[in-house]
Design an enzyme around this catalytic site. Structure first.
Site, PDB file in Angstrom:
ATOM      1  N   LYS A 295       4.830  30.837 -32.053  1.00  0.00           N
ATOM      2  CA  LYS A 295       4.755  30.154 -33.343  1.00  0.00           C
ATOM      3  C   LYS A 295       4.408  31.117 -34.463  1.00  0.00           C
ATOM      4  O   LYS A 295       4.276  30.718 -35.619  1.00  0.00           O
ATOM      5  CB  LYS A 295       3.703  29.040 -33.277  1.00  0.00           C
ATOM      6  CG  LYS A 295       4.093  27.894 -32.362  1.00  0.00           C
ATOM      7  CD  LYS A 295       3.012  26.835 -32.364  1.00  0.00           C
ATOM      8  CE  LYS A 295       3.103  25.894 -31.182  1.00  0.00           C
ATOM      9  NZ  LYS A 295       4.136  24.867 -31.343  1.00  0.00           N
TER      10      LYS A 295
ATOM     11  N   ASP B 141      -8.229  24.824 -31.286  1.00  0.00           N
ATOM     12  CA  ASP B 141      -6.793  24.955 -31.021  1.00  0.00           C
ATOM     13  C   ASP B 141      -6.136  25.568 -32.262  1.00  0.00           C
ATOM     14  O   ASP B 141      -5.936  24.888 -33.270  1.00  0.00           O
ATOM     15  CB  ASP B 141      -6.220  23.567 -30.701  1.00  0.00           C
ATOM     16  CG  ASP B 141      -4.692  23.578 -30.570  1.00  0.00           C
ATOM     17  OD1 ASP B 141      -4.072  24.625 -30.840  1.00  0.00           O
ATOM     18  OD2 ASP B 141      -4.138  22.527 -30.199  1.00  0.00           O
TER      19      ASP B 141
ATOM     20  N   GLN C 213      -1.442  26.173 -34.720  1.00  0.00           N
ATOM     21  CA  GLN C 213      -0.783  26.097 -36.027  1.00  0.00           C
ATOM     22  C   GLN C 213      -1.507  26.914 -37.105  1.00  0.00           C
ATOM     23  O   GLN C 213      -1.020  26.987 -38.237  1.00  0.00           O
ATOM     24  CB  GLN C 213      -0.690  24.632 -36.506  1.00  0.00           C
ATOM     25  CG  GLN C 213       0.119  23.729 -35.603  1.00  0.00           C
ATOM     26  CD  GLN C 213       1.607  24.084 -35.576  1.00  0.00           C
ATOM     27  OE1 GLN C 213       2.118  24.788 -36.458  1.00  0.00           O
ATOM     28  NE2 GLN C 213       2.306  23.632 -34.554  1.00  0.00           N
TER      29      GLN C 213
ATOM     30  N   CYS D 118       4.364  15.287 -29.781  1.00  0.00           N
ATOM     31  CA  CYS D 118       3.312  15.431 -28.770  1.00  0.00           C
ATOM     32  C   CYS D 118       1.960  14.917 -29.240  1.00  0.00           C
ATOM     33  O   CYS D 118       0.915  15.441 -28.854  1.00  0.00           O
ATOM     34  CB  CYS D 118       3.169  16.885 -28.305  1.00  0.00           C
ATOM     35  SG  CYS D 118       4.635  17.513 -27.525  1.00  0.00           S
TER      36      CYS D 118
ATOM     37  N   HIS E  45      -2.976  17.528 -30.244  1.00  0.00           N
ATOM     38  CA  HIS E  45      -1.718  17.742 -29.520  1.00  0.00           C
ATOM     39  C   HIS E  45      -2.002  17.396 -28.056  1.00  0.00           C
ATOM     40  O   HIS E  45      -3.112  17.612 -27.571  1.00  0.00           O
ATOM     41  CB  HIS E  45      -1.330  19.215 -29.651  1.00  0.00           C
ATOM     42  CG  HIS E  45       0.028  19.553 -29.131  1.00  0.00           C
ATOM     43  ND1 HIS E  45       0.275  19.754 -27.795  1.00  0.00           N
ATOM     44  CD2 HIS E  45       1.218  19.735 -29.764  1.00  0.00           C
ATOM     45  CE1 HIS E  45       1.554  20.053 -27.631  1.00  0.00           C
ATOM     46  NE2 HIS E  45       2.149  20.053 -28.807  1.00  0.00           N
TER      47      HIS E  45
HETATM   48  C1  LIG Z   1      -1.593  21.988 -32.473  1.00  0.00           C
HETATM   49  C2  LIG Z   1      -0.873  22.447 -31.246  1.00  0.00           C
HETATM   50  N1  LIG Z   1      -1.553  22.649 -30.113  1.00  0.00           N
HETATM   51  C3  LIG Z   1      -0.957  23.081 -29.001  1.00  0.00           C
HETATM   52  C4  LIG Z   1       0.392  23.330 -28.950  1.00  0.00           C
HETATM   53  C5  LIG Z   1       1.008  23.776 -27.657  1.00  0.00           C
HETATM   54  O1  LIG Z   1       1.494  25.062 -27.761  1.00  0.00           O
HETATM   55  P1  LIG Z   1       2.360  25.701 -26.570  1.00  0.00           P
HETATM   56  O2  LIG Z   1       3.442  24.693 -26.283  1.00  0.00           O
HETATM   57  O3  LIG Z   1       2.889  26.950 -27.161  1.00  0.00           O
HETATM   58  O4  LIG Z   1       1.476  25.909 -25.423  1.00  0.00           O
HETATM   59  C6  LIG Z   1       1.138  23.132 -30.104  1.00  0.00           C
HETATM   60  C7  LIG Z   1       2.589  23.389 -30.090  1.00  0.00           C
HETATM   61  O5  LIG Z   1       3.438  22.548 -30.205  1.00  0.00           O
HETATM   62  C8  LIG Z   1       0.499  22.677 -31.276  1.00  0.00           C
HETATM   63  O6  LIG Z   1       1.183  22.463 -32.396  1.00  0.00           O
END
Ligand SMILES: Cc1ncc(COP(=O)(O)O)c(C=O)c1O
Lengths: 405, 145
Positions: free
Chosen positions: A224, A198, A201, A363, A121
């Protein structure tokens, strides 16, 4: 498990959108909130609201107690050794930026390698790009194979003693791939690399045990996993946290302040400058209680059943190309491309039938390039979704085919 | 049961243009060129324009990828604009913008021809940028930006 009763804990799901029952399949972007969390938030504001850690009056005591109780819950939720290893952040993105700007700035030097994967991401990519630019370190990527898994041969070559940090996604938000985190972390640690996982998910979708995983840092977002927006957690192993400099300066994070300089508190307070999102933290605590009452194993099993069924049914749609692992061994999401409709048009069409999905690059632009698609449509599930909703989704995809061809 | 708004948005003529875009391809140099994209959704378009000595747009073509709305709008634009002077093109562009944004009546609705079919975009504010993508690129190409 009484899933229908659990579903009824989510008031928002009971509504019509464009004349159809809402089918909410954008959970990877943000989940819905159960009544328990919503009520915790309103109770806090109606009864207990005050700043934490500062005053001795009753409301401040209550707020502080609930706030610190949530830290304990979060520690237990991911198997941390101590609640002092739990730093509250605004979310996954902020957690990663915190590590990049503290541990990263302190430890990464020109010539070092920061290793990530081709399925990150942007939030687990841009902070490292910025750190690499600042320090002269090199950012390297583990390639993604056609089946959406990491190239294990390449890992052998890329994971060397030059790797200072290995940061990667636990479950990919665009492919659904579940990476073999424990195994990868063990390999990296054997070579002396620090590891960051990370968990945006994976947290709330499966049991997490950071000590079993062996990672140095673990990041996730509350929104989430049934919690409020604007709150998340950075877990860091205490030995690392203790050696890290602060990031933001301000109140709450200092021991003593003079005009010449200041000394800083120990973790986690060292990294929590200013008044925190108190309601968010307490709401996150309620979300953790809620998830644990259902049981993370149960949620994981249900996720798996939904993903399996969705894979089976969606493969029936002519002209569909599903990205990522072709088996049911995947996270609770299916990203796909249809040869008859652009994601944008499909999402619009689905929305007019009450089905909420996301279309675009999610993203993960480098990944879209890798799979030569401008973007995909993603249906992502959570435990309150049903088999019937997946049937509705498939029906809408077939209708879209008639409409657009 | 489809909503009328959605049927208006995706009329047959629009779907036909998106599936079989007219004037698709590149023009050989010398010609004007501009690239446009919508980073949030990944839509991309390249517009090539040849302006004759009399100041008229003798030829224009486009390539791109994106949703039905952005592709149909580009295709219909190339048909409509070919042969027009720069000023005429700017006037059509402004009228088209008014129609898709629901921002007042077009000065010369008849001159829009088929383009009026994209009126349905009004009901979908997020899609305005799709409908305008090719037109922004055309403007950039003509202004040499
Ligand atoms: C795999 C992953 N990493 C990071 C994020 C970023 O999360 P946040 O926007 O809550 O900081 C997301 C969310 O879209 C994600 O799916």
């Amino acid at each position: 498990m009484d899933w229908p009763r659990i579903r009824s804990d989510f008031p928002i799901l009971d509504q019509q959108v464009n004349g159809f029952p809402l089918v909410y399949l954008d959970n990877a972007a943000s989940s819905q909130k159960p009544r328990a969390v919503i009520q915790t938030l309103s109770h806090y504001y109606e009864r207990d609201n005050a700043n934490v850690h500062r005053a001795l009056h009753e409301l401040s005591n209550r707020a502080t107690e609930a706030f610190e109780a949530a830290r304990k819950k979060a520690a237990h939720f991911i198997g941390a050794a101590s609640e002092d290893e739990i730093i509250f952040t605004r979310g996954t993105t902020e957690g990663i930026n915190l590590v990049a700007n503290t541990w990263g700035t302190q430890n990464v030097r020109a010539g070092d390698v920061i290793l990530v994967t081709g399925m990150e991401h942007h939030s687990n990519l841009i902070p490292w790009q910025m750190l690499a630019q600042r320090t002269g370190a090199t950012l390297k990527y583990i390639p993604v194979l056609d089946d959406g898994t990491l190239d294990s041969d390449a890992i052998e070559n890329l994971l060397t003693e030059q790797v200072k940090l290995f940061a990667f996604v636990h479950i990919s938000n665009s492919l659904g791939t579940i990476n073999p985190a424990k195994e990868l972390i063990a390999k990296a640690k054997a070579l002396g690399a620090v590891t960051l996982l990370d968990g945006a998910q994976s947290a709330g979708h499966m049991p997490i045990d950071v000590r079993d995983l062996g990672c140095d840092f673990f990041v996730f977002s509350g929104h989430k996993m049934c919690g409020p927006t604007g709150i998340g957690v950075l877990y860091g192993r205490m030995a690392l946290l203790e050696a890290m400099p602060p990031w933001h300066g301000g109140g709450e994070m200092i021991l003593s302040v003079t005009m010449e300089g200041s000394t800083y508190k120990a973790p986690p307070q060292r990294f929590e400058a200013g008044t925190p999102d108190i309601a968010g933290v307490i709401g996150l605590g309620a979300a953790i209680d809620y998830l644990q009452a259902i049981g993370l194993e149960n949620i994981q099993r249900h996720d798996h059943n939904l993903a399996n069924y969705a894979m089976q049914r969606m493969s029936e749609v002519p002209g569909i190309r599903i990205l990522g692992p072709q088996s049911g061994h995947r996270g609770a999401l299916v990203a796909f491309h249809l040869d008859f409709a652009h994601p944008h048009d499909l999402v619009e069409f689905a929305n007019s039938h009450g089905v909420a999905m996301r279309g675009g690059h999610h993203c993960t632009q480098p990944l879209m390039k890798r799979f030569k698609v401008p973007g995909t449509t993603r249906a992502s599930f959570y435990f309150y979704n049903t088999i019937e909703e997946i049937n509705s989704l498939v029906e809408v995809l077939l209708l879209a085919r008639k409409f657009f061809t | 049961m489809l909503s009328d708004d959605l049927r208006d948005l995706y009329q047959q003529v629009i779907l036909d243009h998106s599936r079989n875009p007219r004037n698709s391809g590149e023009l050989p140099p010398p010609c004007l060129h501009a690239h446009g994209d919508n980073p949030s959704c990944g839509d991309e378009i390249d517009v090539w324009v040849r302006v004759g000595e009399n100041g008229h747009i003798d030829d224009l073509k486009f390539t791109g990828q994106g949703c039905a709305i952005s592709q149909a709008s580009a295709s219909m634009m190339t048909q409509k604009i070919k042969g027009k002077s720069k000023d005429e093109a700017a006037a059509v562009r402004e009228d088209f913008r008014r129609v898709v944004m629901g921002d007042g009546a077009p000065a010369n609705e008849d001159a829009l021809g088929e383009l009026i079919l994209l009126e349905g975009v009004q009901k979908f504010p997020q899609r305005v940028k799709c409908a305008m993508l090719a037109w922004r690129a055309l403007e950039q190409a003509l202004e040499g930006k």
